[in-house]
Write an enzyme that holds these catalytic residues in place. Structure first.
Site, PDB file in Angstrom:
ATOM      1  N   ASN A   9     124.707  52.771 -27.144  1.00 53.64           N
ATOM      2  CA  ASN A   9     125.949  52.365 -27.807  1.00 53.64           C
ATOM      3  C   ASN A   9     127.044  53.277 -27.260  1.00 53.64           C
ATOM      4  O   ASN A   9     127.140  54.438 -27.653  1.00 53.64           O
ATOM      5  CB  ASN A   9     125.786  52.528 -29.323  1.00 53.64           C
ATOM      6  CG  ASN A   9     127.026  52.120 -30.091  1.00 53.64           C
ATOM      7  OD1 ASN A   9     128.062  51.789 -29.491  1.00 53.64           O
ATOM      8  ND2 ASN A   9     126.943  52.152 -31.408  1.00 53.64           N
ATOM      9  N   ARG A  84     124.673  47.854 -27.004  1.00 50.69           N
ATOM     10  CA  ARG A  84     125.474  47.267 -28.079  1.00 50.69           C
ATOM     11  C   ARG A  84     126.849  46.974 -27.497  1.00 50.69           C
ATOM     12  O   ARG A  84     127.540  47.865 -27.009  1.00 50.69           O
ATOM     13  CB  ARG A  84     125.597  48.250 -29.237  1.00 50.69           C
ATOM     14  CG  ARG A  84     126.493  47.689 -30.312  1.00 50.69           C
ATOM     15  CD  ARG A  84     126.890  48.738 -31.303  1.00 50.69           C
ATOM     16  NE  ARG A  84     127.744  48.142 -32.307  1.00 50.69           N
ATOM     17  CZ  ARG A  84     128.779  48.758 -32.854  1.00 50.69           C
ATOM     18  NH1 ARG A  84     129.094  49.991 -32.483  1.00 50.69           N
ATOM     19  NH2 ARG A  84     129.511  48.152 -33.755  1.00 50.69           N
ATOM     20  N   HIS A 173     129.336  43.617 -37.267  1.00 50.96           N
ATOM     21  CA  HIS A 173     128.126  44.160 -37.905  1.00 50.96           C
ATOM     22  C   HIS A 173     126.986  43.141 -37.850  1.00 50.96           C
ATOM     23  O   HIS A 173     126.073  43.178 -38.692  1.00 50.96           O
ATOM     24  CB  HIS A 173     128.353  44.509 -39.396  1.00 50.96           C
ATOM     25  CG  HIS A 173     129.230  45.691 -39.655  1.00 50.96           C
ATOM     26  ND1 HIS A 173     130.094  45.750 -40.717  1.00 50.96           N
ATOM     27  CD2 HIS A 173     129.381  46.867 -38.997  1.00 50.96           C
ATOM     28  CE1 HIS A 173     130.733  46.915 -40.708  1.00 50.96           C
ATOM     29  NE2 HIS A 173     130.319  47.607 -39.658  1.00 50.96           N
ATOM     30  N   ARG A 232     140.117  51.812 -43.516  1.00 44.69           N
ATOM     31  CA  ARG A 232     140.779  50.512 -43.291  1.00 44.69           C
ATOM     32  C   ARG A 232     141.076  49.835 -44.623  1.00 44.69           C
ATOM     33  O   ARG A 232     140.266  49.870 -45.545  1.00 44.69           O
ATOM     34  CB  ARG A 232     139.881  49.585 -42.460  1.00 44.69           C
ATOM     35  CG  ARG A 232     139.648  50.074 -41.060  1.00 44.69           C
ATOM     36  CD  ARG A 232     138.863  49.023 -40.252  1.00 44.69           C
ATOM     37  NE  ARG A 232     138.134  49.660 -39.186  1.00 44.69           N
ATOM     38  CZ  ARG A 232     136.875  49.416 -38.872  1.00 44.69           C
ATOM     39  NH1 ARG A 232     136.178  48.508 -39.550  1.00 44.69           N
ATOM     40  NH2 ARG A 232     136.288  50.042 -37.884  1.00 44.69           N
ATOM     41  N   GLU A 378     120.055  49.064 -36.871  1.00 43.18           N
ATOM     42  CA  GLU A 378     120.687  48.269 -35.820  1.00 43.18           C
ATOM     43  C   GLU A 378     120.007  48.506 -34.468  1.00 43.18           C
ATOM     44  O   GLU A 378     119.888  47.596 -33.654  1.00 43.18           O
ATOM     45  CB  GLU A 378     122.182  48.595 -35.756  1.00 43.18           C
ATOM     46  CG  GLU A 378     122.915  48.046 -36.971  1.00 43.18           C
ATOM     47  CD  GLU A 378     124.321  48.594 -37.145  1.00 43.18           C
ATOM     48  OE1 GLU A 378     124.453  49.680 -37.742  1.00 43.18           O
ATOM     49  OE2 GLU A 378     125.264  47.959 -36.688  1.00 43.18           O
TER      50      GLU A 378
END
Ligand code: ADP
Length: 394
Positions: A9, A84, A173, A232, A378
């Site tokens: 990643n 990823r 996600h 956020r 993940e």
């Protein structure tokens, strides 16, 4: 054949890695190279004995960091690399074996993820340099949500914005929502019915999954839409941008920065984006922290209730991510805010479920929709999709 997959990643100045064997009992090697390109660059990780290490890599670039990672694999040779990749646009509905055409297609979606896709491609280029003979697979955060029907992915905007510029809801996600919903389908007697998933980490999103397919999700064109997150804002009135510009003279960059970096739990609490600290401050009577928890949980419940419209049946809700896995309070509050859905949370089981525990949280003999905690993985999902992609190309 050795079936270990090296999961990568890659960010603009970091590379997270994990070496994952097909045999779930085999030890996982993982770590992160950070601050690449600077004198403070460092590789940190865990070896197969569970010991942590930290190795300075002053001035290292991505390729040099990957060489150092290779040296940390204890002689285990990966058979493939799974990357990823944040945004696959409409082009990628599943993982793809990387070749020049796939790289060009990822590059062409860079406008939709200007911070992430170019960094992800830096990782692909460096990995090709360091492991020239290994097959490389791109696994996209957006791909799982490519099954959304138009009613869920279209914004009510002029058609040309979608047709000519790809402006639609994509969702993110995806590997996490896919992993936890599939796991719940395996563990629950309800099987692969209708599941609502709540991934609550620094970034937060919900999803409605029917028979292992995503039918709707809370994030949109960008990861800013939807829930309240660490920094956020999630959903705001789309008129806010014009208002801030006209009334306060803020530029687009300033507005973007405030909504992405200074809002969410941090903005509401005035303290921090870290839920652990917010929960502690709220307990000690900090009004901003209490409000942050309240708005956070209400918005999750509202999102899950809305997403339930996408599902023919509701078999359960799944909590995951750092907050979803570790905060009994957040889970309890969210379920309390959904009294019409027939959940039956067992408080003792809920309170006891933290740190990596997986399981249902329902009261005994409950027959309605279930509440689950599934720690997300993940990396395991990326490794699984990488293997699957290679098998279909074999
Ligand atoms: P990322 O999205 O960066 O992978 P994580 O999934 O690790 O992040 O989630 C980070 C969030 O999880 C932080 O807000 C952190 O405070 C929260 N968290 C971790 N442990 C706990 C805990 N015991 N109680 C409440 N929140 C927790």
């Amino acid at each position: 054949m050795n079936a270990s997959v090296l999961v990568i990643n890659c960010g603009s100045s970091s590379i997270k890695y994990a070496l994952i064997d097909e045999d779930p009992q085999a030890p996982r090697l993982d770590g992160i190279a950070e601050r690449l390109g600077s004198q403070a660059a460092v590789l940190k990780g865990t070896d197969s004995a569970g010991e942590r290490f930290s190795q300075p890599l002053p001035g290292a670039d991505h390729a040099q960091a990957l060489s150092a990672i290779l040296d940390r694999l204890e002689g285990r040779k990966p058979s493939a690399v799974g990357h990823r990749i944040v945004h696959g646009g409409e082009h990628f509905t599943q993982a793809a074996l990387i070749d020049d055409g796939v790289i060009a297609a990822i590059d062409s979606t860079a406008a939709l993820a200007p911070l992430h896709n170019p960094a992800n491609l830096t990782g692909v280029a460096a990995t090709r340099q360091v492991f020239p003979s290994l097959p490389q697979v791109a696994v996209f955060d957006t791909a799982f949500h490519q099954t959304l029907p138009p009613r869920a992915y279209r914004y009510a905007l002029p058609d040309a914005l979608y047709r000519d510029h790809g402006i639609r809801r994509y969702g993110f996600h995806g590997t996490s929502h896919a992993y936890v919903s599939q796991r719940a389908s395996q563990l629950s007697t309800h099987g692969a019915g209708g599941w609502l998933t709540a991934h609550l980490g620094n970034g937060c999103s919900t999803s409605a999954v029917w028979q292992n397919q995503s039918l709707d999700t809370s994030m949109g064109l960008t990861p800013l839409e939807g829930l309240v997150m660490g920094t956020r804002s999630g959903d705001v009135d789309p008129g806010l941008h014009a208002h801030l510009h006209r009334q306060l003279g803020w530029s687009l960059d300033e507005i973007d920065n405030v909504l992405n970096k200074q809002s969410g739990l941090l903005g509401l609490s005035g303290l921090t984006n870290d839920m652990r600290e917010i929960e502690q401050a709220a307990e000690q009577g900090h009004a901003g922290a209490s409000l942050a928890v309240e708005v956070f949980c209400y918005r999750i419940a509202k999102s899950l209730a809305g997403l339930s419209c996408a599902l023919p049946t509701l078999d359960g809700v799944i909590f995951t991510g750092g907050i979803g896995e570790n905060s009994p309070q957040v889970r309890r509050r969210v379920i309390q805010l959904m009294p019409h859905f027939g959940f039956a949370l067992d408080d003792a089981t809920n309170d006891a479920t933290i740190r990596g525990r997986e399981g249902a949280l329902d009261r005994a003999d409950h027959r309605g929709p279930e509440v689950w905690v599934i720690p997300t993985d993940e990396e395991a999902r990326i490794a699984m999709e990488t293997r699957h992609c290679l098998e279909t190309h074999a």
